[in-house]
Scaffold this motif. Structure first.
Motif, PDB file in Angstrom:
ATOM      1  N   ALA A  43       0.836  -1.211   0.000  1.00 27.62           N
ATOM      2  CA  ALA A  43       0.000   0.000   0.000  1.00 27.62           C
ATOM      3  C   ALA A  43       0.866   1.255   0.000  1.00 27.62           C
ATOM      4  O   ALA A  43       0.548   2.250  -0.666  1.00 27.62           O
ATOM      5  N   LEU A  45       4.017   1.525  -1.199  1.00 26.48           N
ATOM      6  CA  LEU A  45       4.650   1.663  -2.511  1.00 26.48           C
ATOM      7  C   LEU A  45       3.633   2.086  -3.563  1.00 26.48           C
ATOM      8  O   LEU A  45       3.904   2.952  -4.400  1.00 26.48           O
ATOM      9  N   ASP A  46       2.445   1.468  -3.525  1.00 24.36           N
ATOM     10  CA  ASP A  46       1.378   1.786  -4.481  1.00 24.36           C
ATOM     11  C   ASP A  46       0.987   3.252  -4.433  1.00 24.36           C
ATOM     12  O   ASP A  46       0.876   3.908  -5.472  1.00 24.36           O
ATOM     13  N   ALA A  47       0.772   3.735  -3.211  1.00 23.74           N
ATOM     14  CA  ALA A  47       0.327   5.123  -3.055  1.00 23.74           C
ATOM     15  C   ALA A  47       1.377   6.072  -3.637  1.00 23.74           C
ATOM     16  O   ALA A  47       1.050   6.988  -4.395  1.00 23.74           O
TER      17      ALA A  47
ATOM     18  N   SER B   3      -5.695   4.463  -3.776  1.00 22.82           N
ATOM     19  CA  SER B   3      -4.439   4.023  -3.164  1.00 22.82           C
ATOM     20  C   SER B   3      -4.132   4.788  -1.874  1.00 22.82           C
ATOM     21  O   SER B   3      -3.558   4.232  -0.946  1.00 22.82           O
ATOM     22  N   LEU B   4      -4.577   6.037  -1.809  1.00 22.11           N
ATOM     23  CA  LEU B   4      -4.381   6.811  -0.579  1.00 22.11           C
ATOM     24  C   LEU B   4      -5.295   6.274   0.521  1.00 22.11           C
ATOM     25  O   LEU B   4      -4.880   6.135   1.670  1.00 22.11           O
ATOM     26  N   ILE B   6      -6.491   3.231   0.794  1.00 23.23           N
ATOM     27  CA  ILE B   6      -5.983   1.927   1.243  1.00 23.23           C
ATOM     28  C   ILE B   6      -4.806   2.126   2.196  1.00 23.23           C
ATOM     29  O   ILE B   6      -4.720   1.470   3.237  1.00 23.23           O
ATOM     30  N   LEU B   7      -3.919   3.060   1.852  1.00 28.78           N
ATOM     31  CA  LEU B   7      -2.763   3.313   2.718  1.00 28.78           C
ATOM     32  C   LEU B   7      -3.224   3.810   4.088  1.00 28.78           C
ATOM     33  O   LEU B   7      -2.753   3.340   5.130  1.00 28.78           O
ATOM     34  N   ASN B  10      -4.536   1.078   6.204  1.00 29.19           N
ATOM     35  CA  ASN B  10      -3.459   0.268   6.785  1.00 29.19           C
ATOM     36  C   ASN B  10      -2.876   0.936   8.026  1.00 29.19           C
ATOM     37  O   ASN B  10      -2.666   0.280   9.042  1.00 29.19           O
ATOM     38  N   LEU B  30       3.395  10.428   1.498  1.00 29.00           N
ATOM     39  CA  LEU B  30       3.433  10.898   0.100  1.00 29.00           C
ATOM     40  C   LEU B  30       4.396  12.059  -0.097  1.00 29.00           C
ATOM     41  O   LEU B  30       4.841  12.327  -1.205  1.00 29.00           O
ATOM     42  N   VAL B  37      10.468   6.193   0.823  1.00 28.84           N
ATOM     43  CA  VAL B  37       9.235   5.404   0.839  1.00 28.84           C
ATOM     44  C   VAL B  37       9.580   3.926   0.636  1.00 28.84           C
ATOM     45  O   VAL B  37       9.048   3.044   1.312  1.00 28.84           O
ATOM     46  N   GLU B  38      10.503   3.676  -0.290  1.00 34.13           N
ATOM     47  CA  GLU B  38      10.911   2.292  -0.551  1.00 34.13           C
ATOM     48  C   GLU B  38      11.610   1.687   0.669  1.00 34.13           C
ATOM     49  O   GLU B  38      11.411   0.522   0.998  1.00 34.13           O
ATOM     50  N   ALA B  41       8.882   0.697   3.220  1.00 31.72           N
ATOM     51  CA  ALA B  41       8.212  -0.567   2.862  1.00 31.72           C
ATOM     52  C   ALA B  41       9.135  -1.747   3.158  1.00 31.72           C
ATOM     53  O   ALA B  41       8.710  -2.784   3.688  1.00 31.72           O
TER      54      ALA B  41
END
Lengths: 195, 195
Positions: A43, A45-47, B3-4, B6-7, B10, B30, B37-38, B41
């Protein structure tokens, strides 16, 4: 546990999350099922991958142009200037504002080294130069930085012949726009005044 | 923005994070660079992959056996029973406790449908059956559930001939052990009493 420490550090980089809360969050994630943890990572990474800035208003969107800028029913001659994407969400809840937005992505703050050049002011000027903009409502937070930003924009835009207004002080002074209730925001919008 | 949403959902699943905070967090992520960000995750996946329960004390660890259980300098005849891994961290800050731990991963709570079978009590009994355990300090939180768990353990362990003690009420009643300061925890440890 190095991996736990690194995870907590990452949580701690989120806005408003302290060290203790970050540690709690890291522990909390470890209690999840593997599947849920993987969904969480995905989620994030997707966002980041799907969401970018609208080329017109600079708001966050997963479309080419955001739904508000793309809406022909909205009044594109009325631009509400806000600090961040959350303020757009707060304003949209009012349901009374039929204009469009411009997201600055910050406020002028000499204390924190944030100058007008770092904000999306150039993009706002471009929109105004294209014409058809009658009024700019400056809806930055009612704080020192928010006021400074409003004054700066007023001085910049009035000479071009644009009406610059400011949200009325229905918004509690010193607070964050995001936390204002719908009625307060509606009244602030109604009572807006020329800067 | 799916996607926002869903994030934010979570983030909202983290312990103690409400809907509004979760949305703030999602927006906050964001604003990070793609690289950060990577890393975030990755940190989530790494922590979940590397951290598991110590086969002896059930505490979280990234080693085969946790450093405390593996330490020959610690007193393995004295087991401090706690609710979760964070309580171990809080106890370790006292630096006065030289025994070992046992993490229950919860407290008995009929209201929330949590029965003794769902906690790591079987594993505690196994440790005691292996012999060499003189005393079990029950350091569950001083709440209704914590007390219920302490009483349950006392009734279970005393017949086997193990001394069962409880942290003294130096810990503020109704609070979470994690937030107790070192001195309070030290006094609670010193003044421990037989259950």
């Amino acid at each position: 546990m190095e991996s736990l420490r690194i995870l907590a550090e990452n949580f701690g980089r989120l806005e408003g999350v302290g060290k203790k809360t970050a540690t709690r969050m890291a522990f909390s994630v470890l209690e999840w099922d593997r599947e849920d943890v993987e969904s969480f990572a995905k989620a994030i990474l997707d966002a980041k991958e799907k969401i970018h800035l609208c080329p017109i208003c600079q708001n966050l969107t997963d479309k080419d142009v955001c739904p508000i800028c793309a809406d022909p029913e909205r009044d594109h001659s009325l631009i509400c200037v806000v600090t961040d994407a959350r303020a757009v969400m707060a304003m949209e809840k009012v349901r009374e504002f039929r204009g469009v937005y411009h997201v600055l992505h910050g406020m002028i703050s000499p204390m924190n080294g944030i100058t007008p050049e770092q904000l999306k002011i150039r993009e706002l000027l471009l929109r105004i130069e294209e014409g058809n903009v009658d009024e700019v409502i400056v809806a930055t937070n009612p704080t020192v930085e928010g006021e400074a930003t409003a004054m700066y924009l007023s001085k910049l835009l009035r000479p071009i012949g644009v009406r610059v207004t400011r949200l009325a002080y229905g918004v509690p002074v010193g607070a964050d726009l995001e936390y204002a209730d719908e009625i307060t925001l509606f009244r602030a919008l109604e009572g807006r005044r020329e800067v």
